[in-house]
Design an enzyme around this catalytic site. Structure first.
Site, PDB file in Angstrom:
ATOM      1  N   LYS A  34       0.812  -1.221   0.000  1.00  0.00           N
ATOM      2  CA  LYS A  34       0.000   0.000   0.000  1.00  0.00           C
ATOM      3  C   LYS A  34       0.847   1.273   0.000  1.00  0.00           C
ATOM      4  O   LYS A  34       0.478   2.263  -0.627  1.00  0.00           O
ATOM      5  CB  LYS A  34      -0.950   0.009   1.192  1.00  0.00           C
ATOM      6  CG  LYS A  34      -0.269   0.180   2.538  1.00  0.00           C
ATOM      7  CD  LYS A  34      -1.276   0.313   3.649  1.00  0.00           C
ATOM      8  CE  LYS A  34      -0.597   0.462   4.996  1.00  0.00           C
ATOM      9  NZ  LYS A  34       0.207   1.687   5.126  1.00  0.00           N
ATOM     10  N   THR A  35       1.999   1.225   0.697  1.00  0.00           N
ATOM     11  CA  THR A  35       2.844   2.418   0.746  1.00  0.00           C
ATOM     12  C   THR A  35       3.368   2.750  -0.646  1.00  0.00           C
ATOM     13  O   THR A  35       3.452   3.923  -1.031  1.00  0.00           O
ATOM     14  CB  THR A  35       4.021   2.203   1.722  1.00  0.00           C
ATOM     15  OG1 THR A  35       3.504   1.862   3.005  1.00  0.00           O
ATOM     16  CG2 THR A  35       4.866   3.461   1.836  1.00  0.00           C
ATOM     17  N   ASP A 225      -3.258   7.816   4.843  1.00  0.00           N
ATOM     18  CA  ASP A 225      -2.743   6.463   5.082  1.00  0.00           C
ATOM     19  C   ASP A 225      -3.329   5.924   6.391  1.00  0.00           C
ATOM     20  O   ASP A 225      -3.682   6.692   7.281  1.00  0.00           O
ATOM     21  CB  ASP A 225      -1.215   6.522   5.170  1.00  0.00           C
ATOM     22  CG  ASP A 225      -0.582   5.141   5.118  1.00  0.00           C
ATOM     23  OD1 ASP A 225      -1.262   4.178   4.725  1.00  0.00           O
ATOM     24  OD2 ASP A 225       0.609   5.032   5.469  1.00  0.00           O
ATOM     25  N   GLU A 226      -3.431   4.599   6.492  1.00  0.00           N
ATOM     26  CA  GLU A 226      -3.935   3.941   7.712  1.00  0.00           C
ATOM     27  C   GLU A 226      -5.286   4.542   8.131  1.00  0.00           C
ATOM     28  O   GLU A 226      -5.517   4.866   9.299  1.00  0.00           O
ATOM     29  CB  GLU A 226      -2.920   4.064   8.863  1.00  0.00           C
ATOM     30  CG  GLU A 226      -1.535   3.527   8.552  1.00  0.00           C
ATOM     31  CD  GLU A 226      -1.474   2.001   8.527  1.00  0.00           C
ATOM     32  OE1 GLU A 226      -2.534   1.358   8.603  1.00  0.00           O
ATOM     33  OE2 GLU A 226      -0.362   1.457   8.406  1.00  0.00           O
ATOM     34  N   GLN A 256      -7.002  -4.454  10.226  1.00  0.00           N
ATOM     35  CA  GLN A 256      -5.888  -4.021  11.059  1.00  0.00           C
ATOM     36  C   GLN A 256      -6.260  -2.802  11.907  1.00  0.00           C
ATOM     37  O   GLN A 256      -5.394  -2.038  12.325  1.00  0.00           O
ATOM     38  CB  GLN A 256      -4.664  -3.712  10.194  1.00  0.00           C
ATOM     39  CG  GLN A 256      -4.133  -4.930   9.443  1.00  0.00           C
ATOM     40  CD  GLN A 256      -2.827  -4.650   8.715  1.00  0.00           C
ATOM     41  OE1 GLN A 256      -1.807  -4.349   9.326  1.00  0.00           O
ATOM     42  NE2 GLN A 256      -2.871  -4.741   7.392  1.00  0.00           N
ATOM     43  N   ARG A 609       2.767 -10.136  10.674  1.00  0.00           N
ATOM     44  CA  ARG A 609       4.109  -9.534  10.751  1.00  0.00           C
ATOM     45  C   ARG A 609       5.174 -10.510  10.271  1.00  0.00           C
ATOM     46  O   ARG A 609       6.298 -10.117   9.963  1.00  0.00           O
ATOM     47  CB  ARG A 609       4.458  -9.135  12.191  1.00  0.00           C
ATOM     48  CG  ARG A 609       3.570  -8.095  12.877  1.00  0.00           C
ATOM     49  CD  ARG A 609       3.317  -6.885  12.059  1.00  0.00           C
ATOM     50  NE  ARG A 609       2.076  -7.033  11.304  1.00  0.00           N
ATOM     51  CZ  ARG A 609       1.758  -6.308  10.234  1.00  0.00           C
ATOM     52  NH1 ARG A 609       2.581  -5.405   9.776  1.00  0.00           N
ATOM     53  NH2 ARG A 609       0.614  -6.505   9.603  1.00  0.00           N
TER      54      ARG A 609
END
Length: 752
Positions: A34-35, A225-226, A256, A609
């Site tokens: 996504k980044t 973002d997020e 998340q 993770r």
């Protein structure tokens, strides 16, 4: 400018980059890049001719913002530095610096950190004559913070029957009045806390439409973002800014969303389409991080949640080994087994310590893990401990700098007025504050007329203090941040006091202050930085996050951290420990389906993770709050499809499974030796209570009291914890050590 970056994207990623107009939501599964999409979307806008000054990109950490800016700069050049890019707090602080006068604040307002806010709340509680055990600063602060994040000011709070009723039911009916006093005091001090940076931005746009219109015309594109971590206040602000052009792109993963305790509202992402009927939804579902077994195991967990946006995360990576489940008899054995596993995996596969991470639900779980790692000489770092900028000597010097910048800053004034000691006691400080309140004056005005308001022996040192601050104020006007900071450190006497303390702790504190001055020197010497004033440095420090402070000089260490801290990170090998009922999921998160589903999302975050290997562990017994508790495996272990799990036999049955190689013999002998040499904690002996020993009623127990325990002997109460269903006390029993005891069970006699 080049658009070669488009060739490196898969089809959904490419779609997310090139469709730049109108409202868009990118649902980004874990490890889906996504980044990269967000970065290239901004580059695409600039390649199309959009001015960087017209693009706002909001993140949740300075680190994420910095990395994104660096990536964009590689594609479009130095013009990326002109983007409105940063955390919500830093970007909105920038707007408030220019517009705060509309709200009656000075443009050089001070930003209070959490400790400053809690200190002010403690003082207000004391001045109001309230019980500081019922009105703990952290409890009141969290209540006020939650109100601000829900856009409830003190006026509305006092008129809200439900909120006031909740406070009364919790035996804290005066929180509304404390909120009012806190808000008025910070306003009078020309200060804002972190929540005010959001709350006041919303207030600014709501009450001053001409200001809102100015920024609506200036900001043509907004990227967030997020997005699943936004609260109500953050969402309202960006919705207002995007109202004219509706060029808003949000990126996030509802699976998340794990920060409800900070005010994050998952409904922002679940209901985003209601506010934007023309919304384009793009799903990034290919995971580039983890093996197939890890991805599928994570999917099997998160599908148990009802509240979610449908997606099918998949990966083209290798199948990978099964997830290993480690069973331990106790939390200490869990630590030994995890440490032994890391030792073995590292040796067997030529790995680095930094390839490993141990994740837990609460910080208190790290003790047994740390002890086991130390015994096996495994290097590690605990992320989320006391940060550099939270150390006392650092906060002392920063408070001096902040007060020189803003003499209305009450929190900084209280911290430095008698530091180093100059004969100005607490009673004198209280007299100054009362005089300021009674005469509707600032504390600084009272200080400058100390002879009239204070008098006596205290007047002279106060006058010296005022003269010193005025001298420092002149210094910052003609010197850069480093020269001004050094003059303040030296002229205040702080440097001399620390230098003269030759104890180990004193030397460490002196070195820490020197390190702060080094940091300011680096700030000033940065050729890319135009503004080198002390005020600019203080603003940057105020917005630093815990992640941003991690500058470990030896990066090759096993990482220990809570799962909340691990969000956004990835490691080759991950151990999730303490998978037991009431620990994970937490017993405090079981009162509703929404809370349980947030805990399950937290487990999902932990699983995702891991890149190559994942280990899950639980213990059958664990010491909690001073008691040995029998534990049962977490319900989340049943959520994992069992076809992806194997029960580990690591270090089990060592006697019956002879090693097949010299390496294995060395390993097994080393593990057995470590386990055999592990000291077994024994209860303290030698103390026998008197025949007339009788427990006291602990309802009035407070910090500092002396107590007697029939097993541990005499001790001093260090800390009281009123949170949760049970009252707890942390007590130092001398040779028996520190114990945290549940007061409903502990037999304590209050001595004094």
């Amino acid at each position: 400018m080049t658009t070669d970056y488009l060739d490196s994207l898969n089809e959904p990623q490419r779609e997310g980059v090139v469709n730049t107009e109108g409202p868009c939501m990118l649902i980004a599964g874990a490890g889906s890049g996504k980044t990269r999409v967000l970065t290239y979307r901004i580059a695409q806008l600039m390649n199309k001719g959009v001015d960087a000054f017209n693009i706002m990109s909001l993140t949740f950490t300075n680190k994420a913002s910095r990395e994104m800016r660096e990536r964009i700069e590689k594609v479009v050049g130095h013009d990326a530095r002109n983007l409105w890019m940063g955390t919500f707090h830093s970007v909105f602080a920038r707007i408030l610096r220019a517009e705060a006068h509309h709200l009656g604040y000075p443009n050089n307002f001070t930003i209070y950190d959490t400790d400053d806010s809690k200190t002010l709340i403690k003082n207000i509680v004391k001045e109001m004559g309230l019980d500081d055990t019922a009105y703990k600063a952290s409890t009141v602060y969290n209540r006020i913070s939650a109100a601000k994040n829900s856009l409830i000011g003190w006026e509305d709070y006092l008129q809200n029957a439900e909120l006031m009723g909740d406070d009364a039911a919790n035996l804290r009916p005066e929180i509304g009045k404390i909120y009012k006093a806190y808000a008025l005091r910070t306003f009078r001090a020309g200060s804002m806390d972190f929540d005010d940076l959001l709350f006041n931005t919303d207030k600014l746009f709501k009450e001053h439409l001409e200001v809102l219109n100015k920024y609506q015309q200036r900001i043509h594109y907004i990227l967030v973002d997020e997005f699943q971590d936004t609260n109500l206040c953050q969402y309202y602000i960006i919705r207002k800014l995007a109202a004219v052009r509706q060029n808003i792109c949000v990126v996030g993963d509802d699976a998340q969303s794990i920060y409800a305790f900070r005010g994050a509202d998952i409904t922002n992402i679940l209901n985003f389409e209601r506010d934007y009927p023309d919304l384009k939804v793009i799903k990034l579902e290919q995971n580039y991080r983890s093996t197939q077994n890890i991805v599928e195991a994570a999917n099997s967990v998160i599908k148990k949640n009802r509240a979610q946006l449908p997606k099918n995360v998949w990966t083209a990576n290798e199948q990978g080994p099964l997830i290993e489940l480690i069973k331990a008899v106790s939390d200490n054995e869990e630590g030994r087994l995890v440490a032994g596993s890391i030792f073995q995996e590292r040796m067997q596969h030529q790995l680095k310590f930094s390839d490993f991470a141990i994740l837990y639900r609460t910080n208190s779980q790290s003790r047994a893990i740390e002890e086991a790692l130390r015994r096996m000489n495994i290097k590690y770092k605990v992320v989320g401990g006391l940060s550099f900028y939270q150390r006392k000597e650092i906060k002392d010097l920063l408070a001096y700098m902040r007060y020189v910048m803003n003499q209305q800053d009450e929190a900084s004034f209280r911290r430095i007025i008698n530091l180093p000691k100059r004969g100005i006691g607490d009673s004198t400080v209280d007299k100054i504050v009362v005089a300021a309140n009674d005469h509707s004056m600032t504390i600084w005005d009272v200080l400058q007329n100390a002879g009239h308001f204070v008098g006596g022996r205290s007047a002279a040192p106060i006058e010296d203090f005022v003269a010193m601050i005025k001298r420092f104020t002149l210094e910052i006007e003609r010197k850069d941040a480093y020269d001004a900071a050094f003059e303040i450190a030296k002229g205040s006497g702080l440097l001399r006091e620390l230098y003269e303390d030759k104890t180990v702790e004193g030397l460490s504190r002196y070195e820490n202050v020197q390190e702060l001055l080094n940091a300011i020197k680096e700030f000033v010497d940065d050729p890319e930085r135009q503004e080198k004033s002390l005020g600019s440095f203080l603003q940057e420090v105020s917005l630093v996050t815990g992640q941003d402070e991690d500058k470990d000089k030896d990066p090759d260490k096993v990482t220990l951290m809570t799962i909340h801290m691990a969000k956004g990170l990835e490691f080759r090998y991950v151990y999730i420990v303490g998978l037991e009922e009431d620990l994970f999921p937490s017993q405090m998160m079981l009162s509703s389906r929404a809370e349980l589903e947030e805990e399950r999302r937290l487990f999902y975050v932990a699983i995702t993770r891991a890149e190559k290997r994942l280990f899950l562990s639980y213990a059958l017994t664990r010491y909690r709050f001073g008691r040995l508790k029998n534990c049962e495996p977490s319900r989340f272990l049943d959520d994992v499809d069992q076809s992806y799990i194997k029960v580990s036999s690591k270090f089990g049955g060592l006697e019956s499974a002879p090693p097949t190689s010299q390496y294995a013999k060395t390993l097994v002998n080393g593990i057995k030796k470590t386990i055999a040499s592990t000291p077994v904690s024994k209860p303290p002996s030698g103390y026998k209570p008197p025949a007339d020993f009788a427990p006291s009623d602990t309802a009035a127990l407070k910090e500092g009291m002396k107590v007697e325990h029939p097993k541990f002997g005499f001790g001093t109460v260090l800390q009281m914890d009123m949170s949760g269903a049970d009252r707890k006390a942390r007590i130092n029993f001398g040779s028996a050590g520190e114990k945290t005891l549940l007061l409903s069970f502990a037999k304590l006699r209050i001595v004094e």
